[in-house]
Design a protein around this motif. Structure first.
Motif, PDB file in Angstrom:
ATOM      1  N   HIS A 294       0.818  -1.214   0.000  1.00 12.98           N
ATOM      2  CA  HIS A 294       0.000   0.000   0.000  1.00 12.98           C
ATOM      3  C   HIS A 294       0.857   1.272   0.000  1.00 12.98           C
ATOM      4  N   GLU A 295       2.161   1.096  -0.229  1.00 13.89           N
ATOM      5  CA  GLU A 295       3.115   2.204  -0.350  1.00 13.89           C
ATOM      6  C   GLU A 295       3.069   3.166   0.834  1.00 13.89           C
ATOM      7  N   ARG A 296       3.021   2.606   2.034  1.00 18.88           N
ATOM      8  CA  ARG A 296       2.981   3.447   3.240  1.00 18.88           C
ATOM      9  C   ARG A 296       4.365   3.894   3.688  1.00 18.88           C
ATOM     10  N   PHE A 297       5.419   3.328   3.121  1.00 19.33           N
ATOM     11  CA  PHE A 297       6.790   3.717   3.443  1.00 19.33           C
ATOM     12  C   PHE A 297       7.671   3.499   2.218  1.00 19.33           C
ATOM     13  N   VAL A 298       8.856   4.131   2.247  1.00 17.44           N
ATOM     14  CA  VAL A 298       9.806   3.943   1.144  1.00 17.44           C
ATOM     15  C   VAL A 298      11.053   3.181   1.582  1.00 17.44           C
ATOM     16  N   ARG A 299      11.293   3.160   2.887  1.00 16.32           N
ATOM     17  CA  ARG A 299      12.416   2.397   3.415  1.00 16.32           C
ATOM     18  C   ARG A 299      12.168   2.058   4.881  1.00 16.32           C
ATOM     19  N   ILE A 300      12.939   1.079   5.363  1.00 14.59           N
ATOM     20  CA  ILE A 300      12.726   0.579   6.725  1.00 14.59           C
ATOM     21  C   ILE A 300      14.063   0.420   7.447  1.00 14.59           C
ATOM     22  N   LYS A 301      14.040   0.732   8.721  1.00 14.25           N
ATOM     23  CA  LYS A 301      15.138   0.407   9.632  1.00 14.25           C
ATOM     24  C   LYS A 301      14.549  -0.550  10.652  1.00 14.25           C
ATOM     25  N   ILE A 302      15.253  -1.641  10.931  1.00 16.95           N
ATOM     26  CA  ILE A 302      14.765  -2.606  11.916  1.00 16.95           C
ATOM     27  C   ILE A 302      15.736  -2.657  13.086  1.00 16.95           C
ATOM     28  N   VAL A 303      15.209  -2.393  14.276  1.00 19.02           N
ATOM     29  CA  VAL A 303      15.964  -2.473  15.516  1.00 19.02           C
ATOM     30  C   VAL A 303      15.268  -3.541  16.350  1.00 19.02           C
ATOM     31  N   ALA A 304      15.905  -4.707  16.475  1.00 18.30           N
ATOM     32  CA  ALA A 304      15.227  -5.816  17.139  1.00 18.30           C
ATOM     33  C   ALA A 304      16.217  -6.732  17.852  1.00 18.30           C
ATOM     34  N   GLU A 305      15.699  -7.407  18.853  1.00 20.89           N
ATOM     35  CA  GLU A 305      16.457  -8.448  19.551  1.00 20.89           C
ATOM     36  C   GLU A 305      16.936  -9.441  18.498  1.00 20.89           C
ATOM     37  N   ALA A 306      18.157  -9.943  18.630  1.00 25.84           N
ATOM     38  CA  ALA A 306      18.814 -10.719  17.578  1.00 25.84           C
ATOM     39  C   ALA A 306      17.990 -11.897  17.055  1.00 25.84           C
ATOM     40  N   LYS A 307      17.458 -12.716  17.931  1.00 28.55           N
ATOM     41  CA  LYS A 307      16.694 -13.879  17.468  1.00 28.55           C
ATOM     42  C   LYS A 307      15.404 -13.454  16.779  1.00 28.55           C
ATOM     43  N   PHE A 308      14.763 -12.414  17.297  1.00 29.86           N
ATOM     44  CA  PHE A 308      13.545 -11.925  16.656  1.00 29.86           C
ATOM     45  C   PHE A 308      13.872 -11.309  15.301  1.00 29.86           C
TER      46      PHE A 308
ATOM     47  N   LYS B 115      12.679  -6.760   1.799  1.00 26.58           N
ATOM     48  CA  LYS B 115      14.072  -6.772   2.280  1.00 26.58           C
ATOM     49  C   LYS B 115      14.914  -5.725   1.551  1.00 26.58           C
ATOM     50  N   LYS B 116      14.617  -5.475   0.286  1.00 29.77           N
ATOM     51  CA  LYS B 116      15.371  -4.475  -0.481  1.00 29.77           C
ATOM     52  C   LYS B 116      15.156  -3.066   0.056  1.00 29.77           C
ATOM     53  N   LEU B 117      14.078  -2.841   0.802  1.00 33.54           N
ATOM     54  CA  LEU B 117      13.786  -1.522   1.359  1.00 33.54           C
ATOM     55  C   LEU B 117      14.428  -1.299   2.727  1.00 33.54           C
ATOM     56  N   ILE B 118      15.057  -2.336   3.275  1.00 39.55           N
ATOM     57  CA  ILE B 118      15.728  -2.215   4.579  1.00 39.55           C
ATOM     58  C   ILE B 118      17.074  -1.524   4.370  1.00 39.55           C
ATOM     59  N   PHE B 119      17.250  -0.379   5.024  1.00 38.45           N
ATOM     60  CA  PHE B 119      18.509   0.347   4.880  1.00 38.45           C
ATOM     61  C   PHE B 119      19.429   0.169   6.084  1.00 38.45           C
ATOM     62  N   ASP B 120      18.882  -0.373   7.198  1.00 36.29           N
ATOM     63  CA  ASP B 120      19.706  -0.589   8.390  1.00 36.29           C
ATOM     64  C   ASP B 120      19.046  -1.642   9.275  1.00 36.29           C
ATOM     65  N   LYS B 121      19.884  -2.470   9.897  1.00 33.82           N
ATOM     66  CA  LYS B 121      19.427  -3.476  10.858  1.00 33.82           C
ATOM     67  C   LYS B 121      20.307  -3.362  12.091  1.00 33.82           C
ATOM     68  N   VAL B 122      19.682  -3.311  13.262  1.00 32.79           N
ATOM     69  CA  VAL B 122      20.413  -3.206  14.521  1.00 32.79           C
ATOM     70  C   VAL B 122      19.915  -4.302  15.457  1.00 32.79           C
ATOM     71  N   SER B 123      20.834  -5.092  15.996  1.00 32.64           N
ATOM     72  CA  SER B 123      20.470  -6.183  16.914  1.00 32.64           C
ATOM     73  C   SER B 123      20.458  -5.677  18.353  1.00 32.64           C
TER      74      SER B 123
END
Length: 131
Positions: A78-92, A105-113
């Protein structure tokens, strides 16, 4: 089409989604999910006996990650965002990534565990500003 960046802050018990506009450093909460199975299992006694404690936790984590991923997939469609950052507990984080499509996944610009899911909105905003 939205130009928002979404930031997913999640752990095994809670996932919150924030939006940040291009011209603003302020976060706005989009949604808040609670994992109802985090503190108490919903398995029957027979099912529970078939799994170890760690297996039950893994199944519950995976189910919750699947629910959050489905929400993100729908939002992408539904085009509600253009990119994503995920900050999550490692296993999650691993479980969530396993449920996301390649398009998302192509829209993820950063991942933080890190698990910041129990912090207040202002604490999360402050941590994210610091980088």
């Amino acid at each position: 089409m939205s130009s928002a960046t979404w930031i997913v802050v999640a752990g095994e018990g809670r996932a919150r989604i924030f939006a940040s506009a291009e011209d603003s450093s302020t976060l706005q909460q989009v949604d808040d999910f609670s994992n109802e199975h985090h503190s108490a299992t919903m398995l029957t006694e027979k099912q529970a006996a078939a799994y170890s404690e760690s297996e039950r936790k893994e199944k519950e984590r995976d189910k919750f990650a699947s629910q959050v991923a489905a929400y993100l997939e729908d939002a992408r469609l539904h085009e509600r965002f253009v990119r994503i950052k995920i900050v999550a507990e490692a296993k999650f984080l691993g479980a969530l990534l396993s449920h996301l499509s390649e398009h998302t996944k192509k829209l993820i610009f950063d991942k933080v565990s890190k698990d910041y899911s129990s912090l207040s909105d202002s604490e999360i905003e402050e941590i994210l500003k610091r980088g």
